[in-house]
Design a protein around this motif. Structure first.
Motif, PDB file in Angstrom:
ATOM      1  N   UNK A 193       0.844  -1.196   0.000  1.00 57.06           N
ATOM      2  CA  UNK A 193       0.000   0.000   0.000  1.00 57.06           C
ATOM      3  C   UNK A 193       0.874   1.239   0.000  1.00 57.06           C
ATOM      4  N   UNK A 194       0.473   2.223  -0.778  1.00 60.73           N
ATOM      5  CA  UNK A 194       1.215   3.473  -0.842  1.00 60.73           C
ATOM      6  C   UNK A 194       0.264   4.626  -0.604  1.00 60.73           C
ATOM      7  N   UNK A 195       0.006   4.864   0.674  1.00 63.33           N
ATOM      8  CA  UNK A 195      -0.905   5.933   1.049  1.00 63.33           C
ATOM      9  C   UNK A 195      -0.056   7.043   1.649  1.00 63.33           C
ATOM     10  N   UNK A 196      -0.017   8.196   0.998  1.00 57.73           N
ATOM     11  CA  UNK A 196       0.859   9.267   1.476  1.00 57.73           C
ATOM     12  C   UNK A 196       0.049  10.503   1.863  1.00 57.73           C
ATOM     13  N   UNK A 197       0.651  11.296   2.733  1.00 51.91           N
ATOM     14  CA  UNK A 197      -0.005  12.524   3.181  1.00 51.91           C
ATOM     15  C   UNK A 197       0.676  13.690   2.482  1.00 51.91           C
ATOM     16  N   UNK A 198      -0.066  14.396   1.666  1.00 53.59           N
ATOM     17  CA  UNK A 198       0.543  15.503   0.935  1.00 53.59           C
ATOM     18  C   UNK A 198      -0.398  16.702   0.848  1.00 53.59           C
ATOM     19  N   UNK A 199      -1.708  16.441   0.704  1.00 55.36           N
ATOM     20  CA  UNK A 199      -2.637  17.559   0.449  1.00 55.36           C
ATOM     21  C   UNK A 199      -2.545  18.657   1.502  1.00 55.36           C
ATOM     22  N   UNK A 200      -2.390  18.255   2.771  1.00 53.07           N
ATOM     23  CA  UNK A 200      -2.362  19.293   3.807  1.00 53.07           C
ATOM     24  C   UNK A 200      -0.945  19.691   4.204  1.00 53.07           C
ATOM     25  N   UNK A 201       0.057  19.171   3.518  1.00 54.28           N
ATOM     26  CA  UNK A 201       1.440  19.529   3.848  1.00 54.28           C
ATOM     27  C   UNK A 201       1.916  20.646   2.915  1.00 54.28           C
ATOM     28  N   UNK A 202       2.014  21.871   3.453  1.00 55.64           N
ATOM     29  CA  UNK A 202       2.400  22.988   2.600  1.00 55.64           C
ATOM     30  C   UNK A 202       3.683  23.660   3.090  1.00 55.64           C
ATOM     31  N   UNK A 203       4.079  23.362   4.310  1.00 54.20           N
ATOM     32  CA  UNK A 203       5.238  24.027   4.908  1.00 54.20           C
ATOM     33  C   UNK A 203       6.498  23.851   4.076  1.00 54.20           C
ATOM     34  N   UNK A 204       6.702  22.670   3.525  1.00 50.04           N
ATOM     35  CA  UNK A 204       7.936  22.441   2.762  1.00 50.04           C
ATOM     36  C   UNK A 204       7.936  23.218   1.450  1.00 50.04           C
ATOM     37  N   UNK A 205       6.743  23.474   0.905  1.00 46.39           N
ATOM     38  CA  UNK A 205       6.641  24.287  -0.314  1.00 46.39           C
ATOM     39  C   UNK A 205       7.062  25.729   0.011  1.00 46.39           C
ATOM     40  N   UNK A 206       6.566  26.198   1.156  1.00 42.23           N
ATOM     41  CA  UNK A 206       6.900  27.557   1.582  1.00 42.23           C
ATOM     42  C   UNK A 206       8.414  27.708   1.755  1.00 42.23           C
ATOM     43  N   UNK A 207       9.034  26.708   2.398  1.00 41.65           N
ATOM     44  CA  UNK A 207      10.487  26.761   2.614  1.00 41.65           C
ATOM     45  C   UNK A 207      11.219  26.797   1.272  1.00 41.65           C
ATOM     46  N   UNK A 208      10.773  25.955   0.321  1.00 41.60           N
ATOM     47  CA  UNK A 208      11.432  25.936  -0.991  1.00 41.60           C
ATOM     48  C   UNK A 208      11.285  27.293  -1.666  1.00 41.60           C
ATOM     49  N   UNK A 209      10.110  27.919  -1.542  1.00 40.45           N
ATOM     50  CA  UNK A 209       9.899  29.211  -2.191  1.00 40.45           C
ATOM     51  C   UNK A 209      10.755  30.289  -1.530  1.00 40.45           C
ATOM     52  N   UNK A 210      10.799  30.266  -0.202  1.00 39.24           N
ATOM     53  CA  UNK A 210      11.573  31.299   0.497  1.00 39.24           C
ATOM     54  C   UNK A 210      13.062  31.205   0.199  1.00 39.24           C
ATOM     55  N   UNK A 211      13.558  29.980  -0.033  1.00 36.55           N
ATOM     56  CA  UNK A 211      14.997  29.816  -0.251  1.00 36.55           C
ATOM     57  C   UNK A 211      15.341  29.699  -1.732  1.00 36.55           C
ATOM     58  N   UNK A 212      14.353  29.431  -2.563  1.00 39.30           N
ATOM     59  CA  UNK A 212      14.626  29.227  -3.986  1.00 39.30           C
ATOM     60  C   UNK A 212      15.236  27.857  -4.274  1.00 39.30           C
ATOM     61  N   UNK A 213      15.174  26.948  -3.284  1.00 45.11           N
ATOM     62  CA  UNK A 213      15.704  25.594  -3.514  1.00 45.11           C
ATOM     63  C   UNK A 213      14.731  24.822  -4.407  1.00 45.11           C
ATOM     64  N   UNK A 214      15.259  23.981  -5.292  1.00 41.41           N
ATOM     65  CA  UNK A 214      14.386  23.179  -6.149  1.00 41.41           C
ATOM     66  C   UNK A 214      13.777  22.046  -5.336  1.00 41.41           C
ATOM     67  N   UNK A 215      12.546  21.694  -5.715  1.00 40.38           N
ATOM     68  CA  UNK A 215      11.836  20.615  -5.016  1.00 40.38           C
ATOM     69  C   UNK A 215      12.017  19.322  -5.794  1.00 40.38           C
ATOM     70  N   UNK A 216      12.491  18.292  -5.115  1.00 41.80           N
ATOM     71  CA  UNK A 216      12.740  17.030  -5.807  1.00 41.80           C
ATOM     72  C   UNK A 216      11.817  15.950  -5.234  1.00 41.80           C
TER      73      UNK A 216
END
Ligand SMILES: *[C@@H]1O[C@H](CO)[C@@H](O)[C@H](O)[C@H]1NC(C)=O
Ligand SMILES: *[C@@H]1O[C@H](CO)[C@@H](O)[C@H](O)[C@H]1NC(C)=O
Length: 330
Positions: A193-216
């Motif tokens: 089973x591959x059940x992941x939690x992503x819809x409510x996880x936004x903090x890491x997107x914010x960090x990537x935007x603030x630092x300009x780091x690419x998301x992998x």
């Protein structure tokens, strides 16, 4: 029993690893207290003072030791499953990356083997890059245990720590590997089973935007096959108890049921089953110190799509049961 020595060593490596993860922190605290109440109490006090003085290091890039990351223990642990690291594209060592890793699985063996050790060839695959696994800051408050975690390159998941690791003025070629679903996702780890939690996880997107780091997007195929924990569907009594404990402590009470050392029916040893961690193509993120929630949502949607595509295109290569394997995003 006619089992070759190399396989016995692998089992031993997995055995010690699981005990380190399950009991390492309790044992460290016990040893520290014993030390403080022993003839060598002064050594305990000295260590305590040094540790308090050093407490911020987990937010400041940590203290990785290439020697510890290259211990033979990790090579044996890698071969037990085996754990493999695969790249889909090269990464540019003049940039920083936020590796968003899925799924958590019961104990995140793929993330450990690939990002805390040199055994799966991270350095060879990504020349010039340095990798840090991200975990809850609480682990760095545990005497002795914290030193091992730091030596393995692990850093805290605080905002301060992430902003530091991904700061392009301080570092080039840094990767911060975060297991986005965290402890909550661990409760959904069941074989195939591959059940992941992503819809409510936004903090890491914010960090990537603030630092300009690419998301992998990073996906570990087979991670959920290593244990068969008791069934705990939503609203079952077991699940409700697990959620309650997690809300109170931040740690999910899990049952890492796998196999034993000498038999295969029960025990806490993980099952010998391959884990392949695939590093997807980076999603470039424009640096934006004050992202609005619409801007965050747009990047989040694009990232979610990339993760789903990575899962669908790669599962065929690494899962025998790929036809039934579905990514469920919550
Ligand atoms: C790291 O370990 C591998 C395998 O044991 C070995 O081949 C390599 O030389 C080691 N690297 C260093 C720098 O000691
Ligand atoms: C990391 O592993 C590679 C083999 O993949 C080895 O050549 C290298 O020496 C290791 N690095 C360190 C610092 O041990």
């Amino acid at each position: 029993m006619n089992i070759p020595m190399s396989r016995r060593l692998q089992t031993l490596a997995a055995f010690f690893w699981i005990y380190l993860i399950l009991f390492g922190e309790a044992l460290s605290i016990y040893l520290f207290i014993q030390l403080v109440y022993s003839r060598f109490w002064w050594a305990g006090i000295l260590y305590g003072v040094w540790m308090l003085n050093d407490i911020e290091i987990c937010n400041r890039g940590g203290r990785a030791s290439e020697w510890v990351r290259n211990w033979t223990w990790w090579y044996c642990l890698r071969d037990y499953f085996p754990i493999k690291l695969v790249k889909t594209v090269d990464l540019d060592p003049s940039k920083n990356y936020l590796f968003a890793c899925f799924p958590h699985g019961v104990l995140s063996l793929g993330a450990f083997g690939n990002f805390c050790t040199n055994a799966t060839g991270f350095q060879k695959l990504f020349p010039g890059m340095t990798c840090h696994l991200i975990t809850l800051g609480g682990h760095f408050l545990v005497p002795f245990f914290r030193d091992l975690a730091l030596a393995l390159g692990v850093c805290s998941s605080s905002q301060e720590s992430l902003m530091h690791l991904l700061d392009s003025q301080k570092y080039q070629g840094n990767c911060a590997s975060m297991i986005i679903g965290g402890a909550a996702e661990a409760l959904d780890a069941h074989p195939k089973e591959y059940k992941v939690i992503l819809s409510r996880r936004k903090g890491f997107i914010r960090v990537a935007m603030k630092t300009g780091a690419s998301l992998v997007p990073v996906f570990s195929f087979g991670e959920t096959d290593l244990f068969h924990p008791p069934s705990n569907p939503e609203n079952s009594l077991l699940r409700r108890v697990q959620e309650k404990v997690r809300q109170l402590t931040g740690v999910s009470p899990m049952f890492p049921l796998g196999r034993g050392v000498f038999q295969y029916s029960y025990g806490v040893l993980p099952i010998r089953s391959p884990v392949t961690t695939v590093v997807g193509a980076p999603l470039e993120v424009k640096k934006n110190l004050e992202p609005t929630s619409e801007e965050i949502d747009a990047v989040h949607a694009e990232f979610s799509e990339r993760l789903a595509t990575l899962f669908e295109t790669e599962k065929v290569k690494y899962l025998k049961y790929h036809e039934e394997a579905k990514l469920v995003v919550t």
